[in-house]
Design an enzyme around this catalytic site. Structure first.
Site, PDB file in Angstrom:
ATOM      1  N   CYS A   2       0.800  -1.152  -0.016  1.00  0.00           N
ATOM      2  CA  CYS A   2      -0.028  -0.057  -0.015  1.00  0.00           C
ATOM      3  C   CYS A   2       1.043   1.309   0.010  1.00  0.00           C
ATOM      4  CB  CYS A   2      -0.839   0.116   1.200  1.00  0.00           C
ATOM      5  SG  CYS A   2      -2.200   1.576   1.162  1.00  0.00           S
ATOM      6  N   GLU A 129      -3.320   0.935  -6.188  1.00  0.00           N
ATOM      7  CA  GLU A 129      -2.506  -0.188  -6.383  1.00  0.00           C
ATOM      8  C   GLU A 129      -2.390  -0.165  -8.000  1.00  0.00           C
ATOM      9  OE1 GLU A 129       0.105  -1.718  -5.913  1.00  0.00           O
ATOM     10  OE2 GLU A 129      -0.644  -2.203  -3.988  1.00  0.00           O
TER      11      GLU A 129
END
Length: 364
Positions: A2, A129
């Site tokens: 992340c 992402e």
């Protein structure tokens, strides 16, 4: 992993969005730690080293606080261990933005905070992402499904591969922000939040004080796990998501829930949905609503919106422009310099729709 998030709620909205029930069954809104609300700025594109809203037990700051009381704090992304000896935390030679759940007990940087019970929940609208494809990377925005709970929209979502990851445990209903009153109360107590459902990610935090003295710095790391089946086509890792008030409560309750038991909450979960977004988000200096806008990978036309993406756009549209459109000036000096540039790039039709002059600011 992340490495980029978005959190567009204003400080008071963050408080309402993570309200919780006390042990006595009363709904409470966590208050901000003194001065921390001013350190946080809403942002469509948060990167490491920025300040983010974090939920944690009030007992970390006040040992006399009720055992079930939570508090909001602004912490910097990228854990700086308490034992770090340099005068400047930027001199750290390794990244602590994420910590793998499998290695928490093997590395002193994370083991020490875990043993001390320094568990926290990082709050965000969602995270970005990137999926590798040939020479390029395609960004996606990943978040909790947003739904009204109507049979019509559930059917629409089930037919859409982007949102087929919803499961029954995550079917909490939420009406559109334009129809909901975020300040609604029941019997004088805070009502349940009916706006954007924040993503709640498990994390660890630490408090570092400069060796030569100075203000303590609170920082955190996002815990990651193997990606769920629904997300593994994008990346092999994902944040450890806490789904529901009970999981959040157990993660934060470092008194009754011991470390090893808390680690059992860190699981890969098929409770998230996603959509592709523009490469505009690739540059952390870009901070506009366009970072979140769904795009069609096979066409220049805007894709057919899903129930969740419609909730997102509706929520942004109904929010107060004065609270959301300014870049997060706390995040980095570079963002201050490019503020005018970022705003000019985002002057397309979407921003005119989201930030039109006819919208009324949301009141506290």
């Amino acid at each position: 992993m992340c490495g980029r998030t978005a959190c567009t709620l204003a400080p008071d909205e963050v408080s309402r969005a993570c309200s919780y029930k006390s042990r006595g069954g009363q709904r409470r809104e966590p208050r901000w730690r003194e001065g921390d609300a001013d350190k946080y700025r809403p942002s469509y594109n948060k990167s490491p080293q920025s300040m983010s809203p974090v939920l944690l037990s009030h007992r970390h700051f006040d040992k006399t606080a009720p055992v079930d009381e939570c508090v909001l704090a602004s912490m910097r992304w990228g854990l700086v261990p308490a034992w770090f000896k340099e005068n400047d935390p930027r001199k750290m030679q390794y990244s602590t933005n994420n910590c793998r759940s499998e290695n928490i007990l093997e590395k002193k940087t994370y083991k020490d905070p875990l043993i001390k019970g320094q568990r926290c929940v990082i709050l965000a609208d969602g995270f970005y992402e990137w999926r590798r494809q040939e020479k390029d990377k395609q960004p996606f925005f990943i978040y909790f499904p947003q739904t009204k709970g109507t049979s019509e929209e559930k059917t629409e979502d089930e037919d859409d591969p982007m949102t087929s990851t919803r499961n029954k445990e995550n079917s909490e209903t939420a009406c559109p922000p334009e129809l909901a009153s975020p300040d609604s109360t029941q019997g004088g107590e805070p009502g349940e939040w009916t706006g954007w459902k924040l993503l709640t990610m498990a994390g660890l935090f630490d408090c570092w004080t400069p060796p030569g003295g100075g203000e303590p710095l609170y920082t955190y790391s996002v815990i990651t796990v193997n990606a769920s089946k629904s997300l593994e086509s994008i990346h092999d890792r994902m944040p450890a998501v806490l789904d529901g008030e009970e999981e959040v409560r157990r993660w934060l309750d470092f008194g009754d829930v011991k470390s090893l038991d808390a680690l059992k909450l860190l699981q890969s979960k098929n409770s998230l949905t996603f959509h592709p977004v523009s490469s505009l988000v690739n540059n952390s200096r870009n901070n506009s609503p366009e970072c979140l806008q769904p795009v069609d990978l096979n066409s220049k036309k805007e894709p057919k919106p899903t129930a969740s993406s419609k909730m997102m756009m509706s929520w942004l549209k109904s929010s107060a422009p004065s609270k959301r459109k300014d870049p997060d000036t706390v995040e980095s000096p570079e963002e201050k310099e490019i503020k005018a540039e970022a705003q000019s790039k985002s002057a397309g039709g979407l921003q005119q729709w989201l930030q039109g002059a006819n919208k009324k600011p949301r009141t506290k």
